[in-house]
Motif scaffolding. Sequence first.
Motif, PDB file in Angstrom:
ATOM      1  N   HIS A 155       5.238  19.125  -0.959  1.00  0.00           N
ATOM      2  CA  HIS A 155       5.107  18.765  -2.370  1.00  0.00           C
ATOM      3  C   HIS A 155       4.788  17.289  -2.573  1.00  0.00           C
ATOM      4  CE1 HIS A 155       9.317  17.496  -1.708  1.00  0.00           C
ATOM      5  NE2 HIS A 155       9.131  16.685  -2.729  1.00  0.00           N
ATOM      6  N   LEU A 156       4.998  16.457  -1.536  1.00  0.00           N
ATOM      7  CA  LEU A 156       4.745  15.028  -1.685  1.00  0.00           C
ATOM      8  C   LEU A 156       3.256  14.704  -1.681  1.00  0.00           C
ATOM      9  CD1 LEU A 156       7.496  13.531   0.661  1.00  0.00           C
ATOM     10  CD2 LEU A 156       7.555  13.734  -1.833  1.00  0.00           C
ATOM     11  N   ILE A 157       2.456  15.516  -0.980  1.00  0.00           N
ATOM     12  CA  ILE A 157       1.038  15.165  -0.858  1.00  0.00           C
ATOM     13  C   ILE A 157       0.080  16.234  -1.364  1.00  0.00           C
ATOM     14  CG2 ILE A 157       1.421  13.610   1.083  1.00  0.00           C
ATOM     15  CD1 ILE A 157       0.390  15.817   2.934  1.00  0.00           C
ATOM     16  N   SER A 310      -4.562  -0.090  -4.468  1.00  0.00           N
ATOM     17  CA  SER A 310      -4.025   0.332  -5.762  1.00  0.00           C
ATOM     18  C   SER A 310      -2.845   1.261  -5.544  1.00  0.00           C
ATOM     19  CB  SER A 310      -5.095   1.034  -6.605  1.00  0.00           C
ATOM     20  OG  SER A 310      -5.425   2.298  -6.033  1.00  0.00           O
ATOM     21  N   ILE A 311      -2.036   1.405  -6.580  1.00  0.00           N
ATOM     22  CA  ILE A 311      -0.946   2.375  -6.593  1.00  0.00           C
ATOM     23  C   ILE A 311      -1.446   3.565  -7.394  1.00  0.00           C
ATOM     24  CG2 ILE A 311       1.442   2.813  -7.284  1.00  0.00           C
ATOM     25  CD1 ILE A 311       1.846  -0.263  -7.162  1.00  0.00           C
ATOM     26  N   TYR A 312      -1.559   4.715  -6.773  1.00  0.00           N
ATOM     27  CA  TYR A 312      -2.230   5.836  -7.425  1.00  0.00           C
ATOM     28  C   TYR A 312      -1.467   6.305  -8.659  1.00  0.00           C
ATOM     29  CZ  TYR A 312      -4.582  10.189  -8.329  1.00  0.00           C
ATOM     30  OH  TYR A 312      -5.277  11.187  -8.944  1.00  0.00           O
ATOM     31  N   GLY A 313      -2.209   6.438  -9.769  1.00  0.00           N
ATOM     32  CA  GLY A 313      -1.637   6.972 -10.995  1.00  0.00           C
ATOM     33  C   GLY A 313      -0.684   6.043 -11.701  1.00  0.00           C
ATOM     34  N   SER A 314      -0.594   4.777 -11.277  1.00  0.00           N
ATOM     35  CA  SER A 314       0.402   3.858 -11.863  1.00  0.00           C
ATOM     36  C   SER A 314      -0.220   2.486 -12.098  1.00  0.00           C
ATOM     37  CB  SER A 314       1.618   3.737 -10.944  1.00  0.00           C
ATOM     38  OG  SER A 314       2.184   4.984 -10.662  1.00  0.00           O
ATOM     39  N   GLN A 322       9.258   4.411  -2.544  1.00  0.00           N
ATOM     40  CA  GLN A 322       9.153   5.393  -1.469  1.00  0.00           C
ATOM     41  C   GLN A 322       8.653   6.723  -2.011  1.00  0.00           C
ATOM     42  OE1 GLN A 322      12.023   5.018   1.618  1.00  0.00           O
ATOM     43  NE2 GLN A 322      12.283   7.222   1.832  1.00  0.00           N
ATOM     44  N   ASN A 323       7.816   7.398  -1.205  1.00  0.00           N
ATOM     45  CA  ASN A 323       7.207   8.690  -1.524  1.00  0.00           C
ATOM     46  C   ASN A 323       6.092   8.595  -2.562  1.00  0.00           C
ATOM     47  OD1 ASN A 323       8.831  10.040   0.322  1.00  0.00           O
ATOM     48  ND2 ASN A 323      10.386  10.537  -1.208  1.00  0.00           N
ATOM     49  N   GLN A 324       5.703   7.381  -2.959  1.00  0.00           N
ATOM     50  CA  GLN A 324       4.522   7.231  -3.788  1.00  0.00           C
ATOM     51  C   GLN A 324       3.288   7.100  -2.907  1.00  0.00           C
ATOM     52  OE1 GLN A 324       6.202   4.251  -6.990  1.00  0.00           O
ATOM     53  NE2 GLN A 324       4.357   5.219  -7.804  1.00  0.00           N
ATOM     54  N   VAL A 325       2.120   7.249  -3.535  1.00  0.00           N
ATOM     55  CA  VAL A 325       0.847   7.209  -2.820  1.00  0.00           C
ATOM     56  C   VAL A 325       0.097   5.935  -3.182  1.00  0.00           C
ATOM     57  CG1 VAL A 325      -1.426   8.311  -2.641  1.00  0.00           C
ATOM     58  CG2 VAL A 325       0.650   9.705  -2.584  1.00  0.00           C
ATOM     59  N   VAL A 326      -0.483   5.298  -2.171  1.00  0.00           N
ATOM     60  CA  VAL A 326      -1.291   4.097  -2.397  1.00  0.00           C
ATOM     61  C   VAL A 326      -2.663   4.294  -1.768  1.00  0.00           C
ATOM     62  CG1 VAL A 326       0.675   2.528  -2.520  1.00  0.00           C
ATOM     63  CG2 VAL A 326      -0.391   2.982  -0.300  1.00  0.00           C
ATOM     64  N   ALA A 327      -3.665   3.622  -2.346  1.00  0.00           N
ATOM     65  CA  ALA A 327      -4.990   3.557  -1.739  1.00  0.00           C
ATOM     66  C   ALA A 327      -5.045   2.303  -0.876  1.00  0.00           C
ATOM     67  CB  ALA A 327      -6.065   3.519  -2.807  1.00  0.00           C
ATOM     68  N   ILE A 328      -5.660   2.413   0.305  1.00  0.00           N
ATOM     69  CA  ILE A 328      -5.741   1.273   1.214  1.00  0.00           C
ATOM     70  C   ILE A 328      -7.198   1.007   1.568  1.00  0.00           C
ATOM     71  CG2 ILE A 328      -3.437   1.724   2.098  1.00  0.00           C
ATOM     72  CD1 ILE A 328      -4.701   2.842   4.632  1.00  0.00           C
ATOM     73  N   GLU A 367       6.985 -10.168   6.403  1.00  0.00           N
ATOM     74  CA  GLU A 367       8.100  -9.317   6.812  1.00  0.00           C
ATOM     75  C   GLU A 367       7.667  -7.857   6.888  1.00  0.00           C
ATOM     76  OE1 GLU A 367      10.953 -10.235   7.801  1.00  0.00           O
ATOM     77  OE2 GLU A 367      11.126 -12.320   7.137  1.00  0.00           O
ATOM     78  N   ASP A 368       8.151  -7.160   7.910  1.00  0.00           N
ATOM     79  CA  ASP A 368       7.940  -5.721   8.037  1.00  0.00           C
ATOM     80  C   ASP A 368       8.633  -5.033   6.860  1.00  0.00           C
ATOM     81  OD1 ASP A 368       8.088  -3.020   8.665  1.00  0.00           O
ATOM     82  OD2 ASP A 368       8.321  -3.373  10.811  1.00  0.00           O
ATOM     83  N   ASN A 369       7.854  -4.305   6.062  1.00  0.00           N
ATOM     84  CA  ASN A 369       8.411  -3.699   4.848  1.00  0.00           C
ATOM     85  C   ASN A 369       8.425  -2.179   4.896  1.00  0.00           C
ATOM     86  OD1 ASN A 369       9.545  -3.805   2.253  1.00  0.00           O
ATOM     87  ND2 ASN A 369       7.552  -3.477   1.297  1.00  0.00           N
ATOM     88  N   GLY A 370       8.087  -1.581   6.043  1.00  0.00           N
ATOM     89  CA  GLY A 370       8.171  -0.126   6.109  1.00  0.00           C
ATOM     90  C   GLY A 370       6.958   0.506   6.761  1.00  0.00           C
ATOM     91  N   THR A 371       6.819   1.810   6.548  1.00  0.00           N
ATOM     92  CA  THR A 371       5.826   2.626   7.243  1.00  0.00           C
ATOM     93  C   THR A 371       5.091   3.521   6.257  1.00  0.00           C
ATOM     94  OG1 THR A 371       7.272   2.663   9.190  1.00  0.00           O
ATOM     95  CG2 THR A 371       5.500   4.272   9.117  1.00  0.00           C
ATOM     96  N   VAL A 372       3.776   3.691   6.470  1.00  0.00           N
ATOM     97  CA  VAL A 372       2.980   4.620   5.677  1.00  0.00           C
ATOM     98  C   VAL A 372       2.253   5.570   6.617  1.00  0.00           C
ATOM     99  CG1 VAL A 372       2.620   2.793   3.976  1.00  0.00           C
ATOM    100  CG2 VAL A 372       0.788   3.343   5.588  1.00  0.00           C
TER     101      VAL A 372
END
Length: 403
Positions: A155-157, A310-314, A322-328, A367-372
């Motif tokens: 459901h996340l993607i 961009s941050i998709y839809g926002s 967390q669990n949001q979608v970004v364009a890279i 700084e390391d801020n997480g994983t995508v």
Amino acid sequence: MTAFTSMRRNALGAFTILAGATLCTLSAHAQNPPVSGTQRATAQQVSERGIPLSELAPNAPDTYTVKRGDTLWGISGMYLKRPWRWPELWGMNLQAIPNPHLIFPGQTLYLDRSGGYARLSTTPPGSSEPETVRVSPRTRSESLGDTALPTLKPHLIEPFLVEPLVVDAQVLQQAPRIIATTEERVLMATGDRAYVRSHQASPLQADAGDPRQFRVFRDAVALKDPATGEILGYEAQYLGRAELIRGESFEDVPNGRGGYTTEYVPATIDLKATKEEIRAGDRLLPMPGRAFVTYTPRAPQMDVEARVVSIYGSSAVAFAAQNQVVAISVGSQDGVEPGHVLTLLSRDSRVKDVSDGKNASIKLPNEDNGTVMVFRTFERVSYALLLEIRNGVRVGDRLVNPK
């Protein structure tokens, strides 16, 4: 069907399905990522031996029975300090990475720690007998792939597999456009009927073999590289789904002078589902065919240097969670593929050094801020899910290879 179906994986990496007296084979189709012969040989060698024991998570279990609701990423994190090294632990070569050995609920995973390296399989250490998996009975036939373990919570993607669309600006401008609706409404929603006019060179037809299912989009927004300002593509705003009822045509209409005039008649569509209200000027593009996509979490084979575009839809939100979608800012032309895992670095920040009274501006380290994880790619842009983050993600934050 019989009371159960058994499945065995043969040595060639295909899955043999035994259902009563019927025997069929579901093969794992391999894809060839763009890597050199040296890289391939190195990866194959690592794959054969596994990973160092130091890479295992502290509480990695010796055996684990897969349950419904599990995900490949979740199991990776259970076994590994760095989950993107899953292909090495599982013993995949580069050809198998885009289509991993399928893992199903009910299978038992066995961890072999011999020789200072760890390997994971569905065969107990020291045994060559393939595992038999019992699957719940079904009253109808279905694809075995549909029961395989997903990499992420679906459901996340799932919505984003059809929603974001990166196109050339001309593609959307030349797509069929909504021109009116019944009862002269300004805004349209699910269940409404509307009328569509196409580009003259490609009229909408409802003949056999022509597309009948469409997605509705609004004018595309430019996606710019935050570092260079270069336009990487245009993201169209997804609005909903429509079905073509009647194609465009021409009709002879009495002209009041005893003759007839040929007049254009637009196509007719019904709006089947809407995410936002639809209006005249919105565009239609054919619905893509449904595809079963699998992702294996893995580090890219090439060096990656990217930015969050961009941050998709926002568009009005400054930070993604967390669990949001970004364009890279990298895509298929850069070698990026679905399943690639990247590390997020917080955007360069500065502070004032007030310790000596001079108030000098000092740049802080990244700084390391997480994983995508990338799950959908276009030529120069990709979409990624924020798997694990420590602080909010902003446009301009960097993405690099995981360490």
